[in-house]
Design a protein around this motif. Structure first.
Motif, PDB file in Angstrom:
ATOM      1  N   GLU A  48      16.809 -24.704  88.815  1.00 16.88           N
ATOM      2  CA  GLU A  48      17.072 -25.414  87.572  1.00 16.88           C
ATOM      3  C   GLU A  48      16.328 -24.689  86.440  1.00 16.88           C
ATOM      4  N   PHE A  49      16.954 -24.641  85.252  1.00 15.65           N
ATOM      5  CA  PHE A  49      16.317 -23.964  84.115  1.00 15.65           C
ATOM      6  C   PHE A  49      16.875 -24.545  82.814  1.00 15.65           C
ATOM      7  N   ILE A  50      16.195 -24.244  81.713  1.00 21.61           N
ATOM      8  CA  ILE A  50      16.624 -24.715  80.387  1.00 21.61           C
ATOM      9  C   ILE A  50      17.387 -23.573  79.690  1.00 21.61           C
ATOM     10  N   CYS A  51      18.605 -23.869  79.187  1.00 24.27           N
ATOM     11  CA  CYS A  51      19.387 -22.855  78.458  1.00 24.27           C
ATOM     12  C   CYS A  51      18.681 -22.534  77.133  1.00 24.27           C
ATOM     13  N   LYS A  52      18.490 -21.241  76.902  1.00 25.50           N
ATOM     14  CA  LYS A  52      17.781 -20.818  75.698  1.00 25.50           C
ATOM     15  C   LYS A  52      18.190 -19.389  75.355  1.00 25.50           C
ATOM     16  N   PRO A  53      17.918 -18.966  74.096  1.00 22.66           N
ATOM     17  CA  PRO A  53      18.363 -17.637  73.654  1.00 22.66           C
ATOM     18  C   PRO A  53      17.816 -16.483  74.484  1.00 22.66           C
ATOM     19  N   ASP A  54      16.600 -16.617  75.012  1.00 20.91           N
ATOM     20  CA  ASP A  54      16.028 -15.503  75.775  1.00 20.91           C
ATOM     21  C   ASP A  54      16.338 -15.593  77.270  1.00 20.91           C
ATOM     22  N   PHE A  55      17.426 -16.297  77.575  1.00 15.26           N
ATOM     23  CA  PHE A  55      17.858 -16.448  78.966  1.00 15.26           C
ATOM     24  C   PHE A  55      18.179 -15.082  79.587  1.00 15.26           C
ATOM     25  N   ILE A  56      17.582 -14.846  80.782  1.00 17.96           N
ATOM     26  CA  ILE A  56      17.852 -13.612  81.525  1.00 17.96           C
ATOM     27  C   ILE A  56      18.387 -14.010  82.894  1.00 17.96           C
ATOM     28  N   LEU A  57      19.673 -13.752  83.125  1.00 18.73           N
ATOM     29  CA  LEU A  57      20.342 -14.203  84.343  1.00 18.73           C
ATOM     30  C   LEU A  57      19.692 -13.621  85.600  1.00 18.73           C
ATOM     31  N   LYS A  58      19.322 -12.362  85.534  1.00 20.62           N
ATOM     32  CA  LYS A  58      18.749 -11.707  86.719  1.00 20.62           C
ATOM     33  C   LYS A  58      17.489 -12.409  87.200  1.00 20.62           C
ATOM     34  N   GLU A  59      16.665 -12.851  86.234  1.00 27.70           N
ATOM     35  CA  GLU A  59      15.422 -13.542  86.612  1.00 27.70           C
ATOM     36  C   GLU A  59      15.720 -14.864  87.304  1.00 27.70           C
ATOM     37  N   VAL A  60      16.718 -15.578  86.778  1.00 28.62           N
ATOM     38  CA  VAL A  60      17.061 -16.879  87.394  1.00 28.62           C
ATOM     39  C   VAL A  60      17.668 -16.651  88.785  1.00 28.62           C
ATOM     40  N   LEU A  61      18.507 -15.595  88.906  1.00 27.90           N
ATOM     41  CA  LEU A  61      19.075 -15.271  90.219  1.00 27.90           C
ATOM     42  C   LEU A  61      17.976 -14.952  91.233  1.00 27.90           C
ATOM     43  N   ASN A  62      16.983 -14.220  90.813  1.00 22.49           N
ATOM     44  CA  ASN A  62      15.874 -13.885  91.720  1.00 22.49           C
ATOM     45  C   ASN A  62      15.138 -15.145  92.170  1.00 22.49           C
ATOM     46  N   GLN A  63      14.950 -16.055  91.248  1.00 22.52           N
ATOM     47  CA  GLN A  63      14.256 -17.306  91.600  1.00 22.52           C
ATOM     48  C   GLN A  63      15.105 -18.147  92.557  1.00 22.52           C
ATOM     49  N   ALA A  64      16.427 -18.170  92.320  1.00 27.50           N
ATOM     50  CA  ALA A  64      17.303 -18.912  93.246  1.00 27.50           C
ATOM     51  C   ALA A  64      17.356 -18.216  94.600  1.00 27.50           C
ATOM     52  N   ASP A  65      17.257 -16.899  94.605  1.00 20.59           N
ATOM     53  CA  ASP A  65      17.287 -16.123  95.853  1.00 20.59           C
ATOM     54  C   ASP A  65      16.090 -16.459  96.733  1.00 20.59           C
ATOM     55  N   GLU A  66      14.962 -16.771  96.114  1.00 23.76           N
ATOM     56  CA  GLU A  66      13.775 -17.140  96.878  1.00 23.76           C
ATOM     57  C   GLU A  66      14.000 -18.433  97.660  1.00 23.76           C
ATOM     58  N   THR A  67      14.647 -19.392  97.028  1.00 19.06           N
ATOM     59  CA  THR A  67      14.939 -20.652  97.744  1.00 19.06           C
ATOM     60  C   THR A  67      16.025 -20.426  98.787  1.00 19.06           C
ATOM     61  N   LEU A  68      16.950 -19.471  98.498  1.00 21.98           N
ATOM     62  CA  LEU A  68      17.984 -19.129  99.484  1.00 21.98           C
ATOM     63  C   LEU A  68      17.332 -18.562 100.741  1.00 21.98           C
ATOM     64  N   TYR A  69      16.335 -17.752 100.546  1.00 21.63           N
ATOM     65  CA  TYR A  69      15.631 -17.148 101.690  1.00 21.63           C
ATOM     66  C   TYR A  69      15.067 -18.223 102.606  1.00 21.63           C
ATOM     67  N   GLU A  70      14.509 -19.293 102.012  1.00 19.76           N
ATOM     68  CA  GLU A  70      13.961 -20.392 102.812  1.00 19.76           C
ATOM     69  C   GLU A  70      15.083 -21.144 103.508  1.00 19.76           C
TER      70      GLU A  70
END
Length: 783
Positions: free
Chosen positions: A750-772
């Motif tokens: 989960e994240f807040i939509c904002k101008p400095d949004f970086i998709l790759k960073e959010v994907l990496n964070q979601a990937d960590e939970t995917l790993y679990e």
């Protein structure tokens, strides 16, 4: 049986008239002669009009005037083949002026099989039918008068066109008479004009090279009028400093200042006789040629005292015995000076009787000592009767003013009655004032009428443009307008398709044309394009005429630049035919606009279709570039673009990014084949597409990797969606007969939509939970 009944019972013939240089006074008189003969003989006449304008434009714009489309007018003559005419009158002398390389015999052969009368030219055949002036004899007499009567030796010559028979015969007379009297001729003494008044360059060239010239002979009156203008600009007094003569004796020559010495060529009679001759050919009569004499008319432009009533007829004192003789002689002289050549016998009789009554009254007054009881009102009534109704149109008012002055002067000279001079001068002044008042009234009416026509004509092209999308309405409105310009009938014939006609191409007369619309009296009819009646060589133009009685109609080309559209045929009087010409040009311009507009609309429609095709193809390309071909979900590019857009649109809101991985894809492929592996991938994609009811985007970004992004409206939205996906796995696997489970491990962020949004960073964070989440998947997918 009366002549009228004979005409009614006789078959009604149609005579075609081929005529060029239609704007010249000589040609106009010829057309009037044909017109009045046709009315009297109950004959249909179709004038095919060569309305050439090259020399007029050259006069205004110079010899380098561009866009000369005069050649288009030459195509009108071939339409006589669609007229189904019984005979032709071909004014070849007026046609060849504007057709430099015309082969006369080839031109005449176009109309082989149709009886014809030639005007102003001859055919070299055994039994030709022609009417021509004695050009040689008339010009010979004119120049001999200058040599013998006035003693002139340096005589210049302004010839007509080099390819015109009239012109050549008159020029030959000049050469022969000068040779007879041993007078020199050099190239500098001769110029060639075009029979129009626009000969300023030629006249100035002659005068510049021959400052000692005594006379300038012009091959026709129009060119003489141009010479008058040049002389006026140089301060040369015609008739005193330089003698000038013409040929034709058309009406204005009597009123020129000074009156022009010329040779009579009665064009009205030529036209009248030509129609009579053509009628004889229609009824099987004999062919014959007519050579009309050219009679010299001496006036003051050559240095003569003008041949008027003054001093030539009144040589004795007036008495009761000779008064009637003088009155008759003076009347004939005045009538010959003032009456137009196109007047009929009824008009001539009225004018002659009125002039006689006027002259008789003046003569009686000159022999009476009673001035007090003289009835001046009677004189005014006679003048009023002279100009009453249509009669005034056939009288040269300027010539009448001059003749009245000569008349009073002559009577005063031979009268011994005391006080006559003062009395007559007063009476003359009153008469001349009345005549000039009539001239001013007629001039104002003519100017008002000209302004009306000038303002009215542009309405034709304006309304055609306004109605250009509905051709039937467009032609209907045009025909309504034509009714307002002294036209009693009009017909618009169009080619099947417009033709691009250029000078280098030989014109081929069409075999058929289509009637776009017509009006006869109050009846106006226009047709839709697929309903237009066809006219061809079998039925002819006159087959479309419904009205009774004879018709005298003028035919004009409808063209714009190189584009040829058809012809306009209308019934009017010769003196009003220029309005029909203007209408034909307006219609041509409007049809060109319509054609261009139609082409533009077609191009626009084609462009719109092309753009739609491009858009459709781009949509396919965009789909292929943004969507996964196997699952129909977005591919990596498509998902990234839409994720960025969703972030911008929902700035400040909570969003959720799911990152999933199909469990044991390799095992499915290895154990059951790649088809089954593809089936499992598609199933996961479909399941994720339906996992969230609100706005969401789903993408396949790798072989077995999926992502989903949506806006989380509630705090527990992500968890509920995850539970819903797990439940859908269960249902799918319980109902499936596949020998393997279809499941995916999913992590989310989960994240807040904002101008400095970086998709790759959010994907990496979601990937960590995917790993679990992967740690909790089945060890094998086999059931």
């Amino acid at each position: 049986m009366s002549k009228g009944n004979e005409n009614q019972n006789r078959r009604q013939y149609t005579i075609g008239i081929l005529i060029g240089n239609a704007t010249s006074p000589h040609t106009m008189d010829m057309m009037k002669g044909i017109y009045h003969a046709a009315k009297e003989l109950n004959v249909n006449v179709l004038y095919f009009m060569g309305m050439h304008s090259r020399y007029f434009y050259a006069h205004l714009l110079g010899d380098d005037a561009e866009n000369d489309y005069d050649y288009q007018f030459n195509t009108v003559y071939d339409y006589a083949l669609l007229g189904k005419v019984d005979a032709l009158i071909i004014s070849y002398g007026s046609i060849c002026i504007f057709w430099g390389d015309l082969d006369k015999q080839a031109f005449l052969d176009r109309f082989s099989g149709i009886p014809r009368v030639l005007l102003e030219d001859r055919e070299e055949t055994e039994d030709p039918s022609y009417i021509i002036s004695d050009n040689y004899g008339g010009m010979y007499d004119c120049i001999e008068h200058l040599i013998v009567g006035h003693g002139y030796r340096k005589i210049l010559y302004l010839s007509g066109p080099k390819d015109n028979r009239d012109s050549l015969e008159r020029y030959q007379a000049y050469l022969d008479i000068m040779k007879k009297y041993g007078l020199p001729i050099s190239d500098d003494m001769v110029e060639f004009g075009d029979y129009s008044e626009y000969i300023k360059r030629q006249a100035e060239h002659l005068l510049d090279l021959n400052p000692d010239a005594e006379a300038l002979v012009c091959a026709n009156d129009q060119m003489a009028a141009g010479v008058y203008e040049v002389c006026g600009s140089r301060g040369i007094r015609v008739g005193k400093d330089l003698a000038v003569t013409g040929y034709d004796n058309y009406e204005i020559t009597k009123s020129m200042d000074p009156p022009l010495t010329t040779v009579t060529q009665n064009a009205y009679d030529m036209g009248y006789m030509a129609l009579q001759n053509a009628m004889e050919l229609c009824t099987g009569g004999k062919k014959y040629g007519v050579l009309l004499p050219g009679n010299l008319v001496r006036r003051s432009s050559c240095g003569c005292k003008s041949e008027t009533s003054s001093g030539m007829l009144l040589t004795q004192k007036l008495t009761q015995d000779n008064a009637e003789t003088y009155a008759l002689a003076l009347t004939e002289k005045i009538v010959s000076e003032i009456i137009m050549t196109d007047s009929n016998e009824q008009i001539r009789v009225h004018i002659r009787e009125t002039i006689y009554a006027y002259v008789e009254t003046i003569i009686k007054a000159s022999m009476s000592d009673d001035r007090i009881n003289f009835d001046k009102q009677h004189i005014q009534n006679l003048l009023r009767s002279l100009f009453k109704g249509e009669y005034g149109k056939y009288i040269s008012a300027n010539a009448l003013t001059r003749c009245l002055s000569d008349l009073f002067e002559a009577i005063i000279q031979i009268s011994q009655s005391p006080g006559l001079h003062t009395f007559f001068m007063s009476l003359l002044k009153e008469s001349q004032i009345y005549v000039q008042a009539h001239v001013l009234r007629e001039g104002k009416l003519a100017m008002d009428e000209f302004k009306y026509d000038l303002w009215f004509m542009p309405l034709i092209v304006r309304d055609m443009i306004n109605d250009s999308t509905d051709l039937k309405t467009m032609f209907y409105d045009v025909l309504v307008k034509l009714r307002a310009i002294k036209t009693t009938k009009a017909y618009i014939y169009l080619l099947e398709q417009p033709v691009e006609h250029i000078p280098q191409d030989e014109w081929k007369c069409p075999d058929k044309m289509y009637l776009a619309g017509y009006f006869e009296g109050e009846n106006v009819v226009a047709y839709r394009e697929n309903e237009r009646p066809c006219v061809n060589r079998e039925n002819g133009f006159m087959s479309m005429v419904q009205a009774q009685g004879n018709s005298c109609m003028f035919c004009y080309n409808i063209f714009a630049a190189k584009r040829h559209y058809g012809i306009l045929i209308g019934e009017t009087k010769p003196e009003d035919m220029s309005l029909m010409y203007c209408a034909s040009m307006q219609i041509g311009a409007a049809l060109r606009y319509v054609e261009i507009s139609q082409m533009q609309r077609k191009t626009q429609n084609k462009l719109e279709r092309s753009l739609q095709e491009i858009e459709d193809k781009n949509e396919v390309l965009n789909f292929l570039s943004e969507y996964d071909e196997l699952t129909g979900c977005l591919n990596r590019r498509g998902f990234v673009e839409r994720a960025i857009t969703m972030n911008k649109v929902h700035s400040g809101e909570t969003a959720v990014l799911f990152f999933g991985d199909l469990d044991h894809l390799k095992e499915i492929n290895d154990s059951f084949g790649h088809v089954e592996g593809d089936y499992a991938i598609i199933a996961i994609g479909n399941l994720l597409e339906k996992a969230y009811e609100g706005e969401s985007i789903v993408g396949r970004i790798g072989g077995d990797e999926f992502v989903m992004m949506f806006i989380g409206k509630e705090p527990d939205t992500a968890e509920r969606v995850m539970q819903g996906i797990t439940e859908q796995y269960r249902i799918l696997n319980e109902s499936s007969d596949k020998p393997y489970y279809i499941e995916a491990s999913i992590g989310y962020k989960e994240f807040i939509c904002k101008p400095d949004f970086i998709l790759k960073e959010v994907l990496n964070q979601a990937d960590e939970t995917l790993y679990e989440a992967k740690k909790l998947r089945r060890s094998t997918i086999k059931k």
